[in-house]
Design an enzyme around this catalytic site. Structure first.
Site, short mmCIF file in Angstrom:
data_model
loop_
_atom_site.label_atom_id
_atom_site.label_comp_id
_atom_site.label_asym_id
_atom_site.label_seq_id
_atom_site.Cartn_x
_atom_site.Cartn_y
_atom_site.Cartn_z
N ASP A 35 -2.59 66.90 71.35
CA ASP A 35 -1.74 67.86 71.41
C ASP A 35 -2.22 68.86 72.49
O ASP A 35 -3.59 68.91 72.75
CB ASP A 35 -1.68 68.84 70.10
CG ASP A 35 -0.52 69.96 70.40
OD1 ASP A 35 0.47 69.92 69.27
OD2 ASP A 35 -0.85 70.86 71.03
N ILE A 36 -1.71 69.38 73.43
CA ILE A 36 -2.04 70.31 74.61
C ILE A 36 -2.79 71.59 74.36
O ILE A 36 -3.55 72.12 74.79
CB ILE A 36 -0.75 70.44 75.61
CG1 ILE A 36 -1.44 70.96 76.98
CG2 ILE A 36 0.04 71.50 75.04
CD1 ILE A 36 -0.28 70.84 78.13
N ASN A 93 7.44 69.48 61.74
CA ASN A 93 8.34 70.82 61.63
C ASN A 93 9.74 70.29 61.98
O ASN A 93 9.92 69.48 62.77
CB ASN A 93 7.79 71.83 62.83
CG ASN A 93 6.37 72.39 62.49
OD1 ASN A 93 6.16 72.55 61.36
ND2 ASN A 93 5.61 72.54 63.64
N GLN A 100 10.37 74.25 64.68
CA GLN A 100 10.10 73.20 65.66
C GLN A 100 10.42 73.35 67.22
O GLN A 100 11.41 74.03 67.47
CB GLN A 100 11.17 71.85 65.15
CG GLN A 100 11.19 70.71 66.17
CD GLN A 100 12.30 69.59 65.70
OE1 GLN A 100 12.97 69.85 65.07
NE2 GLN A 100 11.86 68.39 66.21
N HIS A 106 8.26 64.31 65.83
CA HIS A 106 6.76 64.25 66.04
C HIS A 106 6.14 64.72 64.90
O HIS A 106 6.60 65.52 63.97
CB HIS A 106 6.35 64.86 67.22
CG HIS A 106 6.28 66.34 67.10
ND1 HIS A 106 7.75 67.06 67.58
CD2 HIS A 106 5.99 67.57 66.76
CE1 HIS A 106 7.73 68.22 67.51
NE2 HIS A 106 6.76 68.48 67.20
N LEU A 107 4.95 64.01 64.42
CA LEU A 107 4.04 64.37 63.04
C LEU A 107 2.76 64.96 63.80
O LEU A 107 2.22 64.12 64.70
CB LEU A 107 3.86 62.95 62.53
CG LEU A 107 3.06 63.19 61.14
CD1 LEU A 107 4.30 63.59 60.31
CD2 LEU A 107 2.65 61.60 60.40
N HIS A 108 2.47 65.91 63.48
CA HIS A 108 1.26 66.42 63.67
C HIS A 108 0.07 65.89 62.92
O HIS A 108 0.44 66.01 61.67
CB HIS A 108 1.03 68.32 63.59
CG HIS A 108 2.08 68.69 64.38
ND1 HIS A 108 1.57 69.61 65.46
CD2 HIS A 108 3.21 68.93 64.34
CE1 HIS A 108 2.72 70.15 65.97
NE2 HIS A 108 3.84 69.96 65.32
P1 5GP Z 1 6.41 71.63 67.20
O1 5GP Z 1 6.20 73.33 67.15
O2 5GP Z 1 7.68 71.26 67.73
O3 5GP Z 1 6.23 71.18 65.94
O4 5GP Z 1 5.07 71.26 68.06
C1 5GP Z 1 5.04 70.81 69.39
C2 5GP Z 1 3.69 70.79 69.80
O5 5GP Z 1 3.95 70.10 70.98
C3 5GP Z 1 2.96 72.14 69.93
O6 5GP Z 1 1.92 71.91 69.01
C4 5GP Z 1 2.64 72.04 71.44
O7 5GP Z 1 0.99 72.21 71.56
C5 5GP Z 1 2.65 70.63 71.85
N1 5GP Z 1 3.13 70.41 73.27
C6 5GP Z 1 4.08 71.14 73.86
N2 5GP Z 1 4.36 70.76 75.13
C7 5GP Z 1 3.28 69.83 75.35
C8 5GP Z 1 2.92 68.91 76.36
O8 5GP Z 1 3.42 69.06 77.46
N3 5GP Z 1 1.83 68.00 76.23
C9 5GP Z 1 1.32 67.99 74.80
N4 5GP Z 1 0.17 66.82 74.75
N5 5GP Z 1 1.64 68.65 73.83
C10 5GP Z 1 2.49 69.66 74.00
#
Ligand code: 5GP
Length: 122
Positions: A35-36, A93, A100, A106-108
């Protein structure tokens, strides 16, 4: 229910190689990468390569091979990153209430420290 998929979402772009990222594991049907903006010492994201919007879309519409590959990739990564001893949390999420941000399933996978309560009391 088939949900409309935005092919310009950031994870679709990562899958096409348009955006650099730090891969942890790639399999036939799945990709796991860091994750970034990590929320813990270990925070990776596991995604299917197929175009699925969220958990329910993936569960309903992915093939058995994709579903098995995805979960085995996630479990492999927990082992590879040393999370099995101390434990970890897998979160997905979905939608507005789930907050989300990226509309590609995606799975964290999060760990490396005690993670506290699952949900903040509102
Ligand atoms: P969500 O809120 O959709 O469950 O999580 C999205 C996740 O994607 C967040 O934890 C965010 O930090 C990560 N993310 C967003 N943009 C990028 C990216 O360009 N590269 C990576 N590796 N992670 C990203």
């Amino acid at each position: 229910m088939q949900k409309p998929y935005d092919a310009q979402n950031i994870f679709a772009r990562i899958l096409r190689g348009e955006i650099p990222n730090k891969n942890v594991l790639e399999t036939d049907h799945s990709l796991v990468f860091h994750d970034i903006n990590p929320a813990a010492p270990v925070h990776v994201l596991a995604i299917p390569k197929g175009a699925y919007v969220d958990f329910s879309d993936f569960a309903a519409n992915a093939s058995a091979a994709e579903i098995v590959d995805f979960h085995r990739a996630c479990a492999s990564v927990c082992d590879m990153l040393g999370l099995e001893a101390g434990g970890y949390r897998c979160i997905t999420n979905a939608g507005a209430d789930g907050m989300q941000e990226v509309p590609h399933y995606h799975l964290h996978i999060i760990g490396g420290r005690a993670l506290g309560r699952l949900v903040d009391p509102a």
